[in-house]
Design an enzyme around this catalytic site. Structure first.
Site, PDB file in Angstrom:
ATOM      1  N   GLU A   1      35.540  76.947  61.387  1.00  0.00           N
ATOM      2  CA  GLU A   1      34.629  76.133  60.579  1.00  0.00           C
ATOM      3  C   GLU A   1      34.978  74.659  60.724  1.00  0.00           C
ATOM      4  OE1 GLU A   1      32.855  76.009  55.990  1.00  0.00           O
ATOM      5  OE2 GLU A   1      34.555  77.306  56.487  1.00  0.00           O
TER       6      GLU A   1
ATOM      7  N   ASN B   1      24.825  82.012  54.754  1.00  0.00           N
ATOM      8  CA  ASN B   1      26.236  82.211  54.443  1.00  0.00           C
ATOM      9  C   ASN B   1      26.445  82.103  52.942  1.00  0.00           C
ATOM     10  OD1 ASN B   1      29.328  81.921  54.828  1.00  0.00           O
ATOM     11  ND2 ASN B   1      28.751  80.059  53.737  1.00  0.00           N
ATOM     12  N   GLU B   2      27.133  83.064  52.372  1.00  0.00           N
ATOM     13  CA  GLU B   2      27.497  83.040  50.956  1.00  0.00           C
ATOM     14  C   GLU B   2      26.358  82.529  50.069  1.00  0.00           C
ATOM     15  OE1 GLU B   2      31.312  81.192  50.246  1.00  0.00           O
ATOM     16  OE2 GLU B   2      32.360  82.746  51.391  1.00  0.00           O
TER      17      GLU B   2
ATOM     18  N   TYR C   1      39.286  87.353  50.232  1.00  0.00           N
ATOM     19  CA  TYR C   1      40.522  86.632  50.516  1.00  0.00           C
ATOM     20  C   TYR C   1      41.663  87.207  49.685  1.00  0.00           C
ATOM     21  CZ  TYR C   1      37.953  83.122  53.172  1.00  0.00           C
ATOM     22  OH  TYR C   1      37.182  82.484  54.123  1.00  0.00           O
TER      23      TYR C   1
ATOM     24  N   GLU D   1      34.782  87.042  56.812  1.00  0.00           N
ATOM     25  CA  GLU D   1      35.769  86.106  56.269  1.00  0.00           C
ATOM     26  C   GLU D   1      36.817  86.935  55.541  1.00  0.00           C
ATOM     27  OE1 GLU D   1      34.672  82.578  54.107  1.00  0.00           O
ATOM     28  OE2 GLU D   1      32.826  82.311  55.263  1.00  0.00           O
TER      29      GLU D   1
ATOM     30  N   GLN E   1      41.457  81.198  59.143  1.00  0.00           N
ATOM     31  CA  GLN E   1      40.615  80.801  60.250  1.00  0.00           C
ATOM     32  C   GLN E   1      41.461  80.671  61.514  1.00  0.00           C
ATOM     33  OE1 GLN E   1      38.063  77.427  59.436  1.00  0.00           O
ATOM     34  NE2 GLN E   1      37.356  78.305  57.518  1.00  0.00           N
TER      35      GLN E   1
END
Length: 512
Positions: A50, A197-198, A264, A320, A369
């Site tokens: 990103e 995205n999201e 996460y 992610e 990432q």
């Protein structure tokens, strides 16, 4: 350890993780090679890059005129490192950055590209020197597939469709000819395209019903050539938002090829992420517990998908995932730069093993990432580069790309710390594309060694990743503190056994 022979290196690695008088716990493992599962798709080992902090600029792109050795502007050391671990796919340009990204900002002569403010990550300026051409040429350079994330949050559907045409059309349309004028004659292959995205958060704070309707609308105008076989990915749930998955599958399953899932791993919570290093055992145990939650999330989201899609046509893309800690002291908070320790390598091993057990649904994943951000493969500091323990874990796991997994049963031996109770050993086994049987064994316990006795016979050789300290990590001054060492095992009483030191990961090829 660098100067040791292979056999001595293995012994040194084991002794590093074994305190004096350490207890060795017996564990038994049974691998059923008569029940192969669906193939482990290579894209489960995907990466995420990103426009965030130093992930792109300095991490990947330094420009042709940089004193840092580069290949057409891309860091040569980073390119070579990524090629070595056979990165299958890369997701770009975000993340939240994608939700404000205008693709036209990143094409044409670099000197004429506009400068924008990266409102999500640090409020820094973005000069758009790294745009569509730079990303897609980079993907080709390292031999990966492109996963492009489109802007459903703040751009209209026509613009999304035009971007896809610009990248993929071989016609004589104005957009295709504009691409040619900008230096690319042939169209690129875009294997994956994210329609947003999201959407539940930085992508628009949408309700699932609205997000599903928008997906149906936007994907209509994403028209890549049919023979390209591009997969359209719907922006899916955040962690345990099972209602989001239910609504999306109910309303839009016929207009998608996959849905995304983001999760996460923190030390305790979003509000209390904890440091990347300098932690005590309770923080080790908590992170292991939170990493293993991935199995519950994948299982429950998959069950909802099964209700609407029993044929399992729609993939679940965990695009992610990874550890998220407090930013390193002295770094820019919005850049999400964190160290990477042996603990992170364990998180990666546990997570990939979970994906290996859910190959019926999990067809792609992307760790967050790739460089200099969150659970990175690589850290850079100007002209210096260091490979992290997570990088070494991905390197050890390369044989699992495209392999056929087998179920493994592990005896119920536990690792406990405070109120946390976890399995002590996690195992993954699969037959690689060349026919070889590979086994990964992870000892979560930071204190006790184990002898793992399997139902296999013969011998095994491969590598081990371990260290004396739970937070052992590589720095620019000491880049090889944590690195794999040679490892071998043989049959004892006709059964192949493995001696695993505390907090270790072993990956071996079995000579059957």
């Amino acid at each position: 350890m660098k100067m040791l022979g292979k056999g001595l290196a293995a012994l040194a690695a084991i002794s590093l993780a074994l305190p004096a008088g350490a207890q060795t716990v017996p564990v038994t493992v049974s691998i059923d090679t008569s029940k192969p599962g669906p193939v482990i798709e290579r894209d489960v080992y995907g990466q995420f890059a990103e426009h965030l902090g130093r992930g792109i600029y300095e991490g990947v792109w330094v420009g042709e005129d940089s004193p840092i050795p580069n290949t057409r502007g891309y860091r040569t050391d980073v390119v070579e490192a990524l090629r070595k671990i056979k990165v299958p796919s890369i997701r770009w340009p975000g993340g939240c950055f994608a939700d404000e990204y205008d693709w036209r900002d990143g094409i044409g002569p670099r000197a004429e590209r506009p400068t924008r403010v990266n409102t999500h990550w640090g409020g820094v300026t973005e000069n758009n020197a790294f745009g569509t051409h730079e990303f897609l040429d980079f993907v080709e350079l390292i031999g990966a597939e492109a996963y492009v994330a489109g802007n459903m949050g703040s751009m209209d559907p026509l613009a999304m469709g035009q971007w896809v045409e610009y990248m993929t059309s071989d016609s004589q349309s104005s957009l295709a000819n504009e691409r040619r004028k900008n230096g690319r004659d042939k169209p690129w292959k875009i294997k994956y395209f994210g329609v947003g995205n999201e959407s539940w958060g930085c992508g628009g704070n949408m309700r699932p019903e609205y997000s599903a309707d928008l997906h149906r609308r936007y994907q209509t105008f994403v028209k890549a050539p049919r023979e390209m076989g591009m997969k359209k990915v719907a922006t899916g749930a955040n962690v345990a938002d099972y209602n989001f998955t239910d609504v999306l599958m109910d309303r839009a399953r016929g207009q998608m090829d996959a849905i995304s899932l983001h999760h996460y791993t923190f030390t305790t919570s979003w509000e209390s992420k904890g440091p990347a290093t300098g932690f005590a055992e309770p923080a080790w145990a908590s992170v292991m517990k939170n990493a293993l939650r991935m199995d519950e999330l994948v299982t429950k989201h998959s069950a909802i998908m099964d209700k609407y899609d029993p044929e399992k046509r729609v993939g679940l893309y965990v695009d992610e995932w990874g550890t998220w800690y407090d930013s390193e002291p002295g770094s820019t908070p919005g850049f999400l730069y964190q160290q990477n320790s042996l603990r992170d390598a364990h998180v990666a091993a546990l997570t990939l093993n979970i994906f290996h057990r859910h190959t019926d649904r999990v067809k792609l994943a992307a760790i967050a990432q790739m460089v200099n951000v969150l659970q990175a493969m690589i850290l850079t500091n100007k002209d210096k580069m260091v490979l992290t323990p997570t990088y070494h874990l991905f390197d050890m796991y390369v044989p699992f790309q495209g392999a056929t997994p087998y179920p493994a049963t592990v005896s119920n031996v536990r690792y406990t710390s405070g109120g946390i109770d976890l399995p002590m050993v996690d195992v993954s086994a699969a037959r690689a594309t060349d026919g070889a049987l590979w086994v990964s064994l992870t000892n979560l316990d930071p204190n006790r060694a184990t002898r793992v006795t399997t139902n296999l016979s013969g011998s095994a050789s491969g590598r081990i990743l371990t260290a004396r300290a739970m937070d052992a990590h590589n720095t620019f001054d000491r880049p090889e503190t944590v690195r794999p060492a040679a490892y071998s095992a043989k049959s004892v009483g006709g059964r192949l056994s493995f001696d695993l030191p505390a907090k270790s990961i072993v990956v071996v090829k079995v000579a059957e």
